[in-house]
Design a protein around this motif. Sequence first.
Motif, short mmCIF file in Angstrom:
data_model
loop_
_atom_site.label_atom_id
_atom_site.label_comp_id
_atom_site.label_asym_id
_atom_site.label_seq_id
_atom_site.Cartn_x
_atom_site.Cartn_y
_atom_site.Cartn_z
N UNK A 183 0.83 -1.20 0.00
CA UNK A 183 0.00 0.00 0.00
C UNK A 183 0.87 1.25 0.00
N UNK A 184 0.31 2.31 -0.57
CA UNK A 184 0.98 3.61 -0.61
C UNK A 184 -0.02 4.67 -0.18
N UNK A 185 0.36 5.45 0.85
CA UNK A 185 -0.44 6.58 1.29
C UNK A 185 0.22 7.84 0.77
N UNK A 186 -0.53 8.65 0.05
CA UNK A 186 -0.03 9.90 -0.52
C UNK A 186 -0.47 11.04 0.38
N UNK A 187 0.46 11.60 1.14
CA UNK A 187 0.11 12.61 2.13
C UNK A 187 -0.54 13.84 1.50
N UNK A 188 -0.04 14.31 0.37
CA UNK A 188 -0.54 15.54 -0.25
C UNK A 188 -2.04 15.47 -0.55
N UNK A 189 -2.51 14.30 -1.01
CA UNK A 189 -3.92 14.16 -1.40
C UNK A 189 -4.74 13.37 -0.39
N UNK A 190 -4.08 12.62 0.49
CA UNK A 190 -4.78 11.76 1.43
C UNK A 190 -5.29 10.47 0.80
N UNK A 191 -4.88 10.21 -0.45
CA UNK A 191 -5.34 9.01 -1.15
C UNK A 191 -4.49 7.80 -0.78
N UNK A 192 -5.10 6.62 -0.92
CA UNK A 192 -4.43 5.36 -0.65
C UNK A 192 -4.46 4.53 -1.92
N UNK A 193 -3.33 3.91 -2.23
CA UNK A 193 -3.21 3.06 -3.40
C UNK A 193 -2.68 1.71 -2.96
N UNK A 194 -3.08 0.68 -3.65
CA UNK A 194 -2.61 -0.66 -3.33
C UNK A 194 -2.22 -1.40 -4.59
N UNK A 195 -1.37 -2.39 -4.41
CA UNK A 195 -1.00 -3.25 -5.53
C UNK A 195 -0.62 -4.63 -5.00
#
Length: 69
Positions: free
Chosen positions: A23-35
Motif C-alpha cells: 500500500x501507498x499513502x499519498x500525504x498531499x492528497x490523502x489518497x491510498x493506493x494498493x497493488x
Amino acid sequence: MVSLEAFQAGDVYIDFPYEDVKFRFEKKTGKVFGRFYGEPEHEVPPSSELYHDAISAGKLITREEYYKD
C-alpha cells in the motif's frame, strides 16, 4: 505496526506479505493506493479493511521497494 508519526511525516509505503499486497499513502492528497505483488496499482478506499490490517501488521518499506515486483 505503522506509527501515526510516519503518516504525519510524509508519503508512507507498506508491505503486507501475509496477503501479498503493498500500500501507498499519498500525504498531499490523502489518497491510498494498493497493488498486489506483480499487479498494477489501483486506488483503495482509506476505510479498506485490508489496508487497516496492513497498517497494524505490515512493515514500512521504501518507495523503491513498493514499485519493485
